[in-house]
Scaffold this motif. Structure first.
Motif, mmCIF file in Angstrom:
data_model
loop_
_atom_site.group_PDB
_atom_site.id
_atom_site.type_symbol
_atom_site.label_atom_id
_atom_site.label_comp_id
_atom_site.label_asym_id
_atom_site.label_seq_id
_atom_site.Cartn_x
_atom_site.Cartn_y
_atom_site.Cartn_z
ATOM 1 N N ASN A 179 0.822 -1.203 0.000
ATOM 2 C CA ASN A 179 0.000 0.000 0.000
ATOM 3 C C ASN A 179 0.860 1.260 0.000
ATOM 4 N N GLY A 180 0.589 2.187 0.916
ATOM 5 C CA GLY A 180 1.186 3.513 0.846
ATOM 6 C C GLY A 180 2.703 3.525 0.772
ATOM 7 N N THR A 181 3.227 4.389 -0.093
ATOM 8 C CA THR A 181 4.670 4.586 -0.245
ATOM 9 C C THR A 181 4.917 6.072 -0.421
ATOM 10 N N GLY A 182 5.908 6.604 0.262
ATOM 11 C CA GLY A 182 6.217 8.028 0.123
ATOM 12 C C GLY A 182 7.606 8.330 0.655
ATOM 13 N N TRP A 183 8.085 9.540 0.367
ATOM 14 C CA TRP A 183 9.448 9.920 0.712
ATOM 15 C C TRP A 183 9.474 11.184 1.566
ATOM 16 N N SER A 184 10.489 11.288 2.398
ATOM 17 C CA SER A 184 10.689 12.482 3.212
ATOM 18 C C SER A 184 11.020 13.661 2.308
ATOM 19 N N PRO A 185 10.876 14.896 2.782
ATOM 20 C CA PRO A 185 11.156 16.060 1.925
ATOM 21 C C PRO A 185 12.544 16.060 1.310
ATOM 22 N N ASP A 186 13.549 15.510 2.001
ATOM 23 C CA ASP A 186 14.899 15.471 1.447
ATOM 24 C C ASP A 186 15.177 14.198 0.659
ATOM 25 N N GLY A 243 -8.522 0.208 12.824
ATOM 26 C CA GLY A 243 -8.429 0.041 11.379
ATOM 27 C C GLY A 243 -7.037 -0.392 10.956
ATOM 28 N N PHE A 244 -6.845 -0.457 9.634
ATOM 29 C CA PHE A 244 -5.566 -0.859 9.066
ATOM 30 C C PHE A 244 -4.967 0.303 8.277
ATOM 31 N N PRO A 245 -3.664 0.525 8.388
ATOM 32 C CA PRO A 245 -3.042 1.579 7.588
ATOM 33 C C PRO A 245 -3.119 1.226 6.110
ATOM 34 N N ASP A 246 -3.441 2.209 5.286
ATOM 35 C CA ASP A 246 -3.624 1.976 3.856
ATOM 36 C C ASP A 246 -2.677 2.908 3.089
ATOM 37 N N GLY A 247 -3.219 3.901 2.379
ATOM 38 C CA GLY A 247 -2.359 4.820 1.646
ATOM 39 C C GLY A 247 -1.760 5.880 2.554
ATOM 40 N N LEU A 248 -0.716 6.556 2.061
ATOM 41 C CA LEU A 248 -0.080 7.607 2.847
ATOM 42 C C LEU A 248 0.401 8.736 1.950
ATOM 43 N N THR A 249 0.640 9.884 2.583
ATOM 44 C CA THR A 249 1.306 10.995 1.926
ATOM 45 C C THR A 249 2.172 11.690 2.954
ATOM 46 N N VAL A 250 3.218 12.371 2.492
ATOM 47 C CA VAL A 250 4.151 13.070 3.372
ATOM 48 C C VAL A 250 3.995 14.570 3.150
ATOM 49 N N ASP A 251 3.935 15.340 4.244
ATOM 50 C CA ASP A 251 3.742 16.780 4.091
ATOM 51 C C ASP A 251 5.062 17.541 4.134
#
Length: 281
Positions: free
Chosen positions: A144-151, A189-197
């Motif tokens: 499911n969710g995949t994302g990267w830190s600002p750097d 619940g279950f963790p699904d998608g994600l986003t990084v701010d």
């Protein structure tokens, strides 16, 4: 008080993968089981729908125009003229595509899962602009969710049945040092998608959790946005200033769906997102 609005009223079976396309100033999202790729322009209200021949796990903008699609039988390129061609074919009986994300270097990280969610039946792979395909993780249940830190030095990742949000060190397309950032407790619940701010915090959609959580880079839970539908699938910041959080939802498996289940919701001004790269291929 948090304001929750309806961006797109719909009855998607499995709405997923909201992505803000800055070039076109529109939101892209999919209905996985409905085999549909949707776009929505919040300024005009204009919507488009394209039907695919296969279940579609994700759709992301490409740097040269068009979209890259994570399909049941592989990864495809949708050209601006509407033609579709496979960039990587990998048809596995009983398996389908799921969420995907574009890394800071323009590569696509695409997840798969078994329809029956068998542990170890899914993968996370990386596709570069030149068509090189590499399996990064091969022991996944529901990628499911995949994302990267600002750097770009950290990658966050969710394999939903584990209930964890994991973090890796990320360097040049390689990941290492897997560890746990946060755990979603039983009953939430279950963790699904994600986003990084823009602050490096991780926003996590909760399947059967009726909400979105924000975790700080050290794993502390510091905000919960409650939503009126139980099956929240993914979230992404969008709008001209990237301060509106768009949230996809699902109806599948619900005996008496909430009237908004399957719609795209939006939480205006809730944070500040990061500009998302387009697939370089």
């Amino acid at each position: 008080m948090t304001t929750i609005d309806v961006a797109v009223r719909a009855e998607a079976e499995l709405g997923e993968g909201p992505t803000w396309d800055a070039e076109a100033a529109r939101l892209i999202w999919v209905d996985i089981l409905g085999c549909r790729v949707h776009t929505y322009d919040p300024a005009t209200g204009r919507r488009t729908v394209r039907t695919t021949e296969q279940h579609v796990g994700a759709a992301k903008p490409r740097a040269g125009g068009g979209l890259v699609l994570n399909l049941r039988d592989g990864i495809a390129l949708l050209d601006p003229d509407g033609s579709l061609r496979m960039a990587h074919r990998e048809a596995v009986p009983g398996r389908r595509a799921n969420d995907a994300a574009v890394a800071p270097d323009g590569s696509l990280w695409a997840g798969t899962m078994r329809y029956d969610e068998t542990p170890g039946g899914g993968t996370l792979s990386r596709l570069t602009a030149d068509g090189t395909h590499t399996t990064v993780l091969d022991d996944v249940a529901v990628s499911n969710g995949t994302g990267w830190s600002p750097d770009g030095r950290l990658m966050y990742y969710i394999d939903s049945p584990t209930r964890r949000v994991d973090v890796f060190d990320h360097d040049g397309g390689r990941i290492s040092g897997r560890r746990t950032l946060a755990v979603v407790e039983d009953g939430a619940g279950f963790p699904d998608g994600l986003t990084v701010d823009a602050d490096g915090c991780v926003w996590v959609a909760l399947w059967d959790g009726a909400g979105v959580r924000r975790y700080t880079p050290d794993g502390r839970l510091d905000r919960v946005v409650e939503l009126p539908v139980p099956r929240v699938t993914a979230c992404a910041f969008g709008g001209a200033d990237l301060t509106d959080l768009y949230v996809t939802t699902a109806r599948t498996g619900l005996t008496a769906p909430h009237p908004l289940a399957g719609s795209v919701l939006v939480v205006p001004g809730v944070g500040k997102g990061l500009a998302q790269p387009s697939f370089a291929g």
